[in-house]
Design a protein around this motif. Sequence first.
Motif, PDB file in Angstrom:
ATOM      1  N   MET A   1       0.853  -1.182   0.000  1.00 18.24           N
ATOM      2  CA  MET A   1       0.000   0.000   0.000  1.00 18.24           C
ATOM      3  C   MET A   1       0.896   1.242   0.000  1.00 18.24           C
ATOM      4  SD  MET A   1      -3.158   0.510   2.565  1.00 18.24           S
ATOM      5  CE  MET A   1      -2.149   0.252   4.018  1.00 18.24           C
ATOM      6  N   SER A   2       0.650   2.138  -0.928  1.00 16.33           N
ATOM      7  CA  SER A   2       1.527   3.312  -0.986  1.00 16.33           C
ATOM      8  C   SER A   2       1.169   4.321   0.103  1.00 16.33           C
ATOM      9  CB  SER A   2       1.447   3.970  -2.360  1.00 16.33           C
ATOM     10  OG  SER A   2       0.469   3.370  -3.156  1.00 16.33           O
TER      11      SER A   2
ATOM     12  N   TYR B 243     -13.319   2.100   5.312  1.00 19.33           N
ATOM     13  CA  TYR B 243     -11.937   2.546   5.210  1.00 19.33           C
ATOM     14  C   TYR B 243     -11.065   1.833   6.247  1.00 19.33           C
ATOM     15  CZ  TYR B 243      -7.695   5.127   5.156  1.00 19.33           C
ATOM     16  OH  TYR B 243      -6.374   5.420   5.062  1.00 19.33           O
ATOM     17  N   TRP B 247      -7.902  -0.552   5.467  1.00 20.22           N
ATOM     18  CA  TRP B 247      -6.556  -0.080   5.785  1.00 20.22           C
ATOM     19  C   TRP B 247      -5.908  -0.962   6.855  1.00 20.22           C
ATOM     20  CZ3 TRP B 247      -5.564   2.615  10.608  1.00 20.22           C
ATOM     21  CH2 TRP B 247      -4.238   3.053  10.711  1.00 20.22           C
ATOM     22  N   ILE B 250      -5.313  -4.581   5.451  1.00 17.53           N
ATOM     23  CA  ILE B 250      -4.156  -4.734   4.547  1.00 17.53           C
ATOM     24  C   ILE B 250      -2.866  -4.846   5.359  1.00 17.53           C
ATOM     25  CG2 ILE B 250      -2.746  -3.496   2.834  1.00 17.53           C
ATOM     26  CD1 ILE B 250      -5.384  -2.505   1.601  1.00 17.53           C
ATOM     27  N   ALA B 257      -0.848  -4.385  -1.802  1.00 15.27           N
ATOM     28  CA  ALA B 257      -1.822  -3.505  -2.455  1.00 15.27           C
ATOM     29  C   ALA B 257      -1.031  -2.473  -3.250  1.00 15.27           C
ATOM     30  CB  ALA B 257      -2.692  -2.834  -1.409  1.00 15.27           C
ATOM     31  N   ASP B 258      -1.286  -2.431  -4.568  1.00 16.09           N
ATOM     32  CA  ASP B 258      -0.503  -1.526  -5.425  1.00 16.09           C
ATOM     33  C   ASP B 258      -1.177  -0.166  -5.570  1.00 16.09           C
ATOM     34  OD1 ASP B 258       0.989  -3.816  -5.876  1.00 16.09           O
ATOM     35  OD2 ASP B 258      -0.247  -4.387  -7.596  1.00 16.09           O
ATOM     36  N   PHE B 259      -1.924   0.212  -4.594  1.00 16.12           N
ATOM     37  CA  PHE B 259      -2.687   1.461  -4.735  1.00 16.12           C
ATOM     38  C   PHE B 259      -2.726   2.198  -3.404  1.00 16.12           C
ATOM     39  CE2 PHE B 259      -5.224  -2.291  -3.932  1.00 16.12           C
ATOM     40  CZ  PHE B 259      -5.937  -1.954  -2.791  1.00 16.12           C
ATOM     41  N   LYS B 260      -3.248   3.430  -3.473  1.00 12.44           N
ATOM     42  CA  LYS B 260      -3.414   4.224  -2.254  1.00 12.44           C
ATOM     43  C   LYS B 260      -4.842   4.095  -1.749  1.00 12.44           C
ATOM     44  CE  LYS B 260      -0.434   8.226  -2.908  1.00 12.44           C
ATOM     45  NZ  LYS B 260      -0.482   9.656  -3.160  1.00 12.44           N
ATOM     46  N   LEU B 261      -5.006   4.205  -0.448  1.00  8.71           N
ATOM     47  CA  LEU B 261      -6.355   4.262   0.109  1.00  8.71           C
ATOM     48  C   LEU B 261      -6.647   5.718   0.431  1.00  8.71           C
ATOM     49  CD1 LEU B 261      -6.332   1.378   2.750  1.00  8.71           C
ATOM     50  CD2 LEU B 261      -6.927   1.262   0.343  1.00  8.71           C
TER      51      LEU B 261
END
Lengths: 427, 425
Positions: A1-2, B243, B247, B250, B257-261
Amino acid sequence: MSEEDRHFSAELAVIGTGLAGFAASIFALKRNIKTAQVGNTGAVAYTTGYLDLLGSLAPDYLASIEDPWQGIEQLRDSHPRHPLCRIPKDDIFTAFEQFTSFLGKCGIAYTPPGEFNVSGLTPAGTLKPTLCVPATMQVGSAAFSQKEPCVIIDFKGLKGFSSRQVVANLKDRWPKLSSKRVEFPDMVSGEIYPEVMARSLEVPATREKLAKILASAAGDVKVIGLPAILGMHAPDLVREELEQLTGLQIFEIPTMPPSVPGIRLREMFEQLFPQKGVTLIPQQKVDRLVFIENGAQLSLNDSFGPISIHAKSVILATGRFLSGGLKAGVDGVSEPLLKLPVTQPDSRREWYREKYTDRRGHAVNSAGIEVDSSFRPLDNHGRPYSKNLFAAGVILAHQDWIRGRCGAGVAIATAYKAVEEVEKLLK
Amino acid sequence: MTEKTIPTLNFKEKAEELLPEGASFEACLTCGLCSSGCPASGIENMDPRKFIRMAMLGMDKELSTSKWIWACTQCKRCQHVCPMSIDISQLVFLARSNWPREKKPAGIVRSCQLIQSTDSTSAMGLPPEDFVFVVQDVLEEVREQQPKFKNMQAPMDKKGAHFFVNQNSREPMSEPDEMVPLWKIFDIVGANWTYSSKAWAAENFCMFSGNEEAWREVIKKRVDAVNELGCEVWLNTECGHSYYTMWNGINRFGMKADFKLESLVTYYARWIREGKLPVNSDWNRKNITFTVQDPCMIVRKAYGESIAEDMRFVTKSLVGEENFIDMQPNRSANYCCGGGGGFLQAGMTEHRRTYGKRKFDQIAATGASYVLTPCHNCHSQIEDIGHHYRGSYGVVHFWTLICLSLGILGENERTYLGPDLLECI
């Protein structure tokens, strides 16, 4: 997660969120110093709301002193290394003035500092010599000194405050004092907390209901004392309205912790500082503090990951054992963040006297760090640890703030002095 | 068949396993700040301080069977005010996990089962094809009836979209028109977004039911779906716990996870600041007053002050600074409304309303006519306690007010507006 790292920069980083830390930020705001502050604000909620300067003197702390300024003069002879002795009277006075007037402007009115201590009432029915009191408590001190007829009221289900206890302990000095117990409106049965009552009194309808109960409990008496429950964010307004509704003079007495006046201060600081431009990180402790050229780097973590703060100067106001500013271990007392040397008894055996209740107190309670005349902490060689580091509050050695009734005094006065020195450095 | 009993948990031992090195529940000073500041104090004759003292005293049987764990919403306010930062909610989660499924509140268990029952991960069990149909159906209707939006899109499974947008099931299931204001906002700012037919739903009651494995599975489905579409941001709409469960999950389950929350609130604020959402408060000629409810799940338990500040910025931009009244306490110190932790689904109505009394008092003290909150559980609970305690306020979504301010709120999108707000259109 970024995730993104968070970085802040400031002219001053205040480490610690007790009275000293908050006072430092207030004085820094006054001097337009860009400030970041870090610490767990929890323990501020333990304060009674009274701001004492000096209430009792070593070695036996027997009598309460009426004139704290005279008391400090005496300390200068007997305990010249006491932090209060290192600050001119005028500065201490100004510090209290600025601190209380800031609180007043933010919604919690205080009496300004005067020449003499006033007697603050405690939930045990004892008297605490203190320099400034919240406006909601002022009537109580005045009523006590005039010995006016007065009813102390408590509430069914409320622990930590007994009107009978207050009256039992004050009766010989205040003959026209009596007690009464009433029920707080619309509370379900069981234990009720001052915090809950205070919040409930922010609702006008609750005030109206309580006013009727209070008026009836007062009978012919015109002054009543309540546990500190008169609202959380607008206590002066709540008190004023209740006085209007009842036609009585009303004052508060702090309860046992957790006491509403402490929670008021905590919530006020947490809300207002960010609005006034202070970067406040209120629930975290600093993991690492490193001094670099022209400043310091603070590192900490919250649930989102790392936070770093670069500051040109640092005030260490981390308190004593409860808040982790000092750590007591088998090998002695240490200062965990920078490993600063701690002045302390030679061995653990000397920490305490035989009797815990010994009026003279215990040596471990005067342990702390040493500072130079600019309130810079000293290293093992007696030299300033860094020209950018200052300290304030009860982490300083040579004072027993609990017995001396000088916790707020040490916090506010030394914070004032430390910020003054920070300003000199920044210039 | 013999009825299942609740096994006895060794709380002290478990607590020691859970805590980071050097931390200890024994650090508790028993000061009571936690209980004093907890709306669940007194329910089932329990409070956070009592809970932790009983755990430390080894009163495991009593704690293992206490129903209070279902009244605690795990909002973490106790930890927030604790000078020693003790996290009691971890023990509550453990205790919930320890109850046999048959004994747990049926509503929460059922919601989790429904989440697991389809690829939608919807707590209302709405399957992917139905979600796709509803979205398409509503979109067509809007295109036909609202000429300004005749070209509006509600993309589905669009690979490489910037935002993967989730949706609380309540909208497609019960009030589909409530999705439209959000689409309009995306349309106006020109967002590159998509829904996913899989794992589109926001809610996650598996965490609240104390079913860690199910929680993991749900998060896995959602993470896979976002990764599959190659979106940069998983954008959480106006739903709080979705959310936090994502969060926290994960991190907890070590997923890639290759993305932002991100939260939609952050983007509302950003788009307003950038001028992409040209809202103003000119419509509020009658000075209707508003307060905001900070959802624990995105403020205290997650983003903290930054999102609380964004929420206030958005609110003030929408209603006018002079018409905004902050609740006290607020931001990270705010009280949970009592809708969190699965409380709304747990069938403990009386307890839930007792809990909610403090929220009701907070709102009453502001005197505001409306509560704005970006969380469905907060929304439902605050509405319910308003009716129960005879309050006179309404509860609105941010998306509704944004579209109202922009003059683009369709007729079917006004469910939560009272007569005073309707007059402003």
